[in-house]
Design an enzyme around this catalytic site. Sequence first.
Site, PDB file in Angstrom:
ATOM      1  N   ILE A  13       2.824   0.822 -14.361  1.00  0.00           N
ATOM      2  CA  ILE A  13       4.164   0.733 -13.769  1.00  0.00           C
ATOM      3  C   ILE A  13       4.161   0.166 -12.357  1.00  0.00           C
ATOM      4  CG2 ILE A  13       5.434   2.328 -15.252  1.00  0.00           C
ATOM      5  CD1 ILE A  13       5.038   4.506 -13.246  1.00  0.00           C
TER       6      ILE A  13
ATOM      7  N   GLY B 178       0.037  -0.508  -6.348  1.00  0.00           N
ATOM      8  CA  GLY B 178       0.166  -0.335  -4.904  1.00  0.00           C
ATOM      9  C   GLY B 178      -1.096  -0.802  -4.215  1.00  0.00           C
ATOM     10  N   ALA B 179      -1.159  -0.548  -2.900  1.00  0.00           N
ATOM     11  CA  ALA B 179      -2.364  -0.925  -2.174  1.00  0.00           C
ATOM     12  C   ALA B 179      -3.484   0.055  -2.492  1.00  0.00           C
ATOM     13  CB  ALA B 179      -2.081  -0.926  -0.673  1.00  0.00           C
TER      14      ALA B 179
ATOM     15  N   LYS C 214      -2.549   7.974 -11.345  1.00  0.00           N
ATOM     16  CA  LYS C 214      -2.821   7.017 -10.272  1.00  0.00           C
ATOM     17  C   LYS C 214      -4.317   6.830 -10.222  1.00  0.00           C
ATOM     18  CE  LYS C 214      -1.766   6.539  -5.363  1.00  0.00           C
ATOM     19  NZ  LYS C 214      -0.948   7.131  -4.291  1.00  0.00           N
TER      20      LYS C 214
ATOM     21  N   ASP D 104       1.982   7.573   5.641  1.00  0.00           N
ATOM     22  CA  ASP D 104       2.571   6.335   5.128  1.00  0.00           C
ATOM     23  C   ASP D 104       4.031   6.578   4.754  1.00  0.00           C
ATOM     24  OD1 ASP D 104       2.876   3.741   4.229  1.00  0.00           O
ATOM     25  OD2 ASP D 104       1.868   4.074   2.317  1.00  0.00           O
TER      26      ASP D 104
END
Lengths: 267, 219
Positions: B10, B13-14, B31, B129
């Site tokens: 989906i 990201g970094a 993740k 973040d």
Amino acid sequence: MPDQLDCICYTKGPGMGAPLLSVAIVARVLCQLWKLPLVGVNHCVGHIEMGRVVCNSKDPIILYVSGGNTQVIAYSMSRYRIFGETIDIAVGNMLDRFARVVGLSNDPSPGYNIEQLAKKGNKFVHLPYIVKGMDVSFSGLLSFIEKQKDVLKDTHTAADLCFSLQETVFSMLVEITERAMAHCNINEVLIVGGVGCNERLQEMMKIMVEERGGKLHHMDERYCIDNGCMIAYAGLLQFMNGFTTPVSESTVTQRFRTDEVLVNWRE
Amino acid sequence: MNEGTKEELISQGAEGRVYRTQFQSKDAIVKERFSKKYRHPELDAKITRSRLNSEGRNIEKCRQLGLDSPAVFLVDKHNSRLYMEYIEGCTVKEHLRLVDTNSAEALDLALRIGKAIATLHDGNIIHGDLTTSNIMLRERDVQKIVMIDFGLSYISTSLEDRAVDLYVMERAFLSTHPNSEELFSSLLTGYVQQSKNGKGVSDRLNQVRARGRKKSMLG
């Protein structure tokens, strides 16, 4: 010769006061002598536009890395907006000061000498790695090396330190660039500024961008470092979109942020 | 463990790739932090390990503070995978793109986000973040704020770390949502109202801002 010109572009800032001022005076003289309009240009926007035209890049994430700047930039709503930057010193500044700590020459440039010596290093030492979202911080890293240099010299050569420094610092820069790519949903990267000449930085960035299925624009070294052409070109874009600087307002400023310029030549 | 379960990418990201999947028949995301080929292997291993650990731990701490964040199902250290609850909803970034950022409702949302961040900081968690992509609205309901993405989070009691966390958020906020200064100032108001040391953090934030490069010296 002057009859072939449409306008005179000069760097309004950011930069060091004395050189900015000298150029502004010459630009004012020429524009009045030749009766041409004057256009004040932002140095950082010059780098970005030069990079875009040389690389034919439409909408990149821009990593602008030089002696005085460390910014991750993307275009949005008529401005080049700064998504990430250093919260203290610039990367080039940090590299220069590191070179002095380990006793490297300034000829031809400290950054170049670090890059060459780093090729001979292979023993990695962990250095402070400070990433805060899309921002980075280098001052702690420099203090660490200044304080630890005598201890480190027993176990690591200067080449090892250059190698470890590059690996650490460039990883931080690649990481914030990747975070900005994810945040802004952009798949192209353009590196500009003097530190952008470093081949290891380019190599690391290329690996990251390709892992994401994106494209890294390779910048010609001549246009990566500061050049007059970029000021002329960015100024021309402004001029063609109706912007001129009246002589009475043709000041310079050492602090001129990238996002202060209205970018009305892009969609 | 989840062999045979379909995993659908989906986002990338970094930090890693996020897949939608099932975990013991619950809707889940996983993740996965994969090795970054551009990083020196020693540095890469250290970063990957420490971020996986801090994310797992600090999401749990965040929930203990009474804030909403995804339930952690499993921290698979061997494969650098974190299984979490799938959250139905949208990010605050997506939400703010759809609404008038000067509306009373948007200002109220910002106020409550500020309060949530203050609660997090009062529990000594620095998110690391904070962006509008990393705060979600469960079921797209503006009352249901969910904090996500704790990969850069850490524990700290210092004013400086709190102020820098807000500074990072301010810059990401204003670049992502141009002309929304009022929204961010509402967020800070909420922060100061809720925080145990609102005055101290906001004074420190002013110092951090002044440190930023090439700021106009006017004002």
